[in-house]
Structures are given as structure tokens and as C-alpha cells.
Design a protein around this motif. Sequence first.
Motif, PDB file in Angstrom:
ATOM      1  N   ALA A   7       0.855  -1.175   0.000  1.00  0.00           N
ATOM      2  CA  ALA A   7       0.000   0.000   0.000  1.00  0.00           C
ATOM      3  C   ALA A   7       0.893   1.228   0.000  1.00  0.00           C
ATOM      4  N   THR A   8       0.542   2.230  -0.805  1.00  0.00           N
ATOM      5  CA  THR A   8       1.394   3.410  -0.883  1.00  0.00           C
ATOM      6  C   THR A   8       0.720   4.643  -0.311  1.00  0.00           C
ATOM      7  N   VAL A   9      -0.454   4.483   0.288  1.00  0.00           N
ATOM      8  CA  VAL A   9      -1.079   5.602   0.967  1.00  0.00           C
ATOM      9  C   VAL A   9      -0.206   5.950   2.177  1.00  0.00           C
ATOM     10  N   GLY A  10       0.205   7.218   2.269  1.00  0.00           N
ATOM     11  CA  GLY A  10       1.124   7.594   3.334  1.00  0.00           C
ATOM     12  C   GLY A  10       2.491   6.984   3.114  1.00  0.00           C
ATOM     13  N   ILE A  11       2.954   6.995   1.856  1.00  0.00           N
ATOM     14  CA  ILE A  11       4.197   6.314   1.492  1.00  0.00           C
ATOM     15  C   ILE A  11       5.404   6.878   2.233  1.00  0.00           C
ATOM     16  N   CYS A  12       5.323   8.153   2.612  1.00  0.00           N
ATOM     17  CA  CYS A  12       6.442   8.742   3.350  1.00  0.00           C
ATOM     18  C   CYS A  12       5.922   9.891   4.196  1.00  0.00           C
ATOM     19  N   CYS A  13       6.710  10.274   5.200  1.00  0.00           N
ATOM     20  CA  CYS A  13       6.303  11.331   6.129  1.00  0.00           C
ATOM     21  C   CYS A  13       6.780  12.695   5.635  1.00  0.00           C
ATOM     22  N   PHE A  14       5.827  13.638   5.557  1.00  0.00           N
ATOM     23  CA  PHE A  14       6.165  15.023   5.261  1.00  0.00           C
ATOM     24  C   PHE A  14       5.572  15.927   6.344  1.00  0.00           C
ATOM     25  N   ARG A  34       7.048  15.025  -5.482  1.00  0.00           N
ATOM     26  CA  ARG A  34       6.737  14.610  -6.854  1.00  0.00           C
ATOM     27  C   ARG A  34       7.334  13.241  -7.151  1.00  0.00           C
ATOM     28  N   GLY A  35       8.535  13.012  -6.637  1.00  0.00           N
ATOM     29  CA  GLY A  35       9.177  11.713  -6.845  1.00  0.00           C
ATOM     30  C   GLY A  35       8.381  10.578  -6.224  1.00  0.00           C
ATOM     31  N   TYR A  36       7.920  10.792  -5.006  1.00  0.00           N
ATOM     32  CA  TYR A  36       7.130   9.754  -4.340  1.00  0.00           C
ATOM     33  C   TYR A  36       5.784   9.544  -5.038  1.00  0.00           C
ATOM     34  N   ILE A  37       5.218  10.612  -5.580  1.00  0.00           N
ATOM     35  CA  ILE A  37       3.971  10.468  -6.335  1.00  0.00           C
ATOM     36  C   ILE A  37       4.201   9.614  -7.575  1.00  0.00           C
ATOM     37  N   GLN A  38       5.357   9.804  -8.233  1.00  0.00           N
ATOM     38  CA  GLN A  38       5.677   8.983  -9.402  1.00  0.00           C
ATOM     39  C   GLN A  38       5.829   7.513  -9.016  1.00  0.00           C
ATOM     40  N   LEU A  39       6.477   7.246  -7.885  1.00  0.00           N
ATOM     41  CA  LEU A  39       6.587   5.862  -7.418  1.00  0.00           C
ATOM     42  C   LEU A  39       5.211   5.284  -7.112  1.00  0.00           C
ATOM     43  N   ASP A  40       4.371   6.094  -6.502  1.00  0.00           N
ATOM     44  CA  ASP A  40       3.015   5.653  -6.181  1.00  0.00           C
ATOM     45  C   ASP A  40       2.259   5.254  -7.454  1.00  0.00           C
ATOM     46  N   LYS A  41       2.404   6.051  -8.487  1.00  0.00           N
ATOM     47  CA  LYS A  41       1.743   5.741  -9.766  1.00  0.00           C
ATOM     48  C   LYS A  41       2.287   4.439 -10.360  1.00  0.00           C
ATOM     49  N   LEU A  42       3.600   4.260 -10.261  1.00  0.00           N
ATOM     50  CA  LEU A  42       4.211   3.052 -10.801  1.00  0.00           C
ATOM     51  C   LEU A  42       3.704   1.812 -10.077  1.00  0.00           C
ATOM     52  N   PHE A  43       3.639   1.866  -8.749  1.00  0.00           N
ATOM     53  CA  PHE A  43       3.200   0.706  -7.980  1.00  0.00           C
ATOM     54  C   PHE A  43       1.707   0.430  -8.194  1.00  0.00           C
ATOM     55  N   HIS A  44       0.908   1.476  -8.394  1.00  0.00           N
ATOM     56  CA  HIS A  44      -0.499   1.260  -8.730  1.00  0.00           C
ATOM     57  C   HIS A  44      -0.626   0.596 -10.095  1.00  0.00           C
ATOM     58  N   ILE A  70      14.175  11.370  -3.619  1.00  0.00           N
ATOM     59  CA  ILE A  70      13.505  10.224  -2.996  1.00  0.00           C
ATOM     60  C   ILE A  70      14.465   9.535  -2.031  1.00  0.00           C
ATOM     61  N   LEU A  71      15.668   9.245  -2.515  1.00  0.00           N
ATOM     62  CA  LEU A  71      16.652   8.570  -1.663  1.00  0.00           C
ATOM     63  C   LEU A  71      17.137   9.493  -0.548  1.00  0.00           C
ATOM     64  N   SER A  72      17.269  10.776  -0.848  1.00  0.00           N
ATOM     65  CA  SER A  72      17.685  11.727   0.194  1.00  0.00           C
ATOM     66  C   SER A  72      16.651  11.784   1.308  1.00  0.00           C
ATOM     67  N   TRP A  73      15.363  11.755   0.908  1.00  0.00           N
ATOM     68  CA  TRP A  73      14.285  11.805   1.910  1.00  0.00           C
ATOM     69  C   TRP A  73      14.223  10.508   2.705  1.00  0.00           C
TER      70      TRP A  73
END
Length: 272
Positions: A7-14, A34-44, A70-73
Motif C-alpha cells: 500500500a502506498t497511501v502515506g508512502i512517506c512522512c512530510f 513529486r518523486g514519491y507520487i511517481q513511485l506511487d503511480k508506478l506501484f499502482h 527520494i533517496l535523500s528523503w
Amino acid sequence: MIGGGWATVGICCFCPFCVAKGRERGISIERAKRGYIQLDKLFHAAAQHQRPEDGFFVVFLRTLFEYPEILSWNMLWNDSYHEVRSALYGTAKSIAPQKPFGFHMVQNITFSPFYSAVDDYSKIANYSDFLKIACYNNAGGPRMSHFVDRLCSTVFADATPEDVEPFYYKIMGYQQQPLKKIFTDGLSPQYVTAETKRAITSTGGNVQIYPGIDIDVPTAKGEKHTAPEDVIAATQAAFNAGAQGVVLSREYHEMWLKNLSAAGETTRKIFG
């Protein structure tokens, strides 16, 4: 869970604290999002079996290259995790300096190359007197099988678990039965041996290592359940690998006495 994947809802803490720390490190908050949103789209897309023309893994890597934030975060979060544990250790030792203080290590550190890459034993050794490693070999069989299934529902969605299996075992240093077998048979004592040795080596022998011995850690119907011979083999494997002790895991109310007794009898035989 999304279609058998993560599940990618709440994929990372901001949260405001992470955002402030990110700015201190010079990380672009918006690009990280934006990077995490792109990952979310890919996994969906993977969950819907909508394969990109270049394949899931190539697009996964491309996303990381295009958005290194993404990796820095991710590193920001893990550094914070180390800082919190280090602060706990410092506080505990200031109160009772003679008492040992340590941490439970979740089983992901033994399954996931991504997780163990950042939750590094050598770092943890700087702020711990002992580590209890969750290397539950009975429950670990189904858990490891499910983990590889999730990998093949996301970053390795181009492949099947059977495709990934030999590569995964090789990079993790395991000698185990096929994934379909460990689901019902659990992991062999070699898993306990390998993880105990890795923890001892990675901490430089400066931290006491106590492998968690699986005594009826809950599993689902059709999955591996603990038997006395499993407990005997895992306990022997832990001590033969150099462990200073073991932790009978997880909770007493879950344990059948015949399995608990097997641990006691084995320990007494080892230490006379």
C-alpha cells in the motif's frame, strides 16, 4: 495492500518536523513529493498489471535517477530513526549506566536488502549493548515468501517469485528450499546461523547478539507451525553461530509448553 503489493497511501512522512529537517539538508521538498507520487503511480500500475513499455524495474530506476530527492528523503527518515534510538540509549545509560540497554530488530532487517542497507548493524553498534534479532525461522518462511511476492508486485513486477528466487537467495546469503516450500515448511536453521553471524560480524563483536527463537509465533492456516524439533535446531544454530544468548519469542501466552520445554532442554545440554 494493493493488488498483493505494498500500500502506498502515506508512502512517506512530510510532517512539519521532517520538512524542516529536509530544508536544513537542502533537499527540495516539492521534488521529493513529486518523486514519491511517481513511485506511487508506478506501484499502482503494477497492481493493475499495466506494464510500462520499458518495464517496471527500468522505470523504477529512472524515477530514482530523475528524483534523487527520494533517496535523500528516505535517508533523512532513517537517520532520524538512528538518532531517536541513540537518544534513548544515552538517556537510559545516564540513568543507570551499569544496566545493559539494547533494541529489538524487526525481521525486515533479515529479509529486505533495501531495509538492511539503511538500518545498518555497524551504526546501531554505536548506541547499543545488545541486539535481539527477530530471526523467527518458522514464521519466517511464510513471511519471506510474502516479502518476495511483494517485491514481484512492485519493483520486480516484470518477474515472477520463481524468477527472482535464486537471485534473492544468492544476494542474501541464504540456502533455503524453494519459496513455495518455505511457505509451508518454514526456514531451515541455516537462516538463524546466517543472521546471527552477520549481526556479530557487522557489529564487530562489540554488541551482545541474542537471536529471537521462534516459539509459536503466529502463522496462518496452511503456513508453518512450530514443533519441538524446530526449536531445538534453531537454538543449536544460534549458539553454534556464536550468539551470547537467545530470546524465546514472542510472547509467553502464545507458546505451547512442549515447544518452550524444547528450548530449555537444548540450552541445558549445550551449557551442561
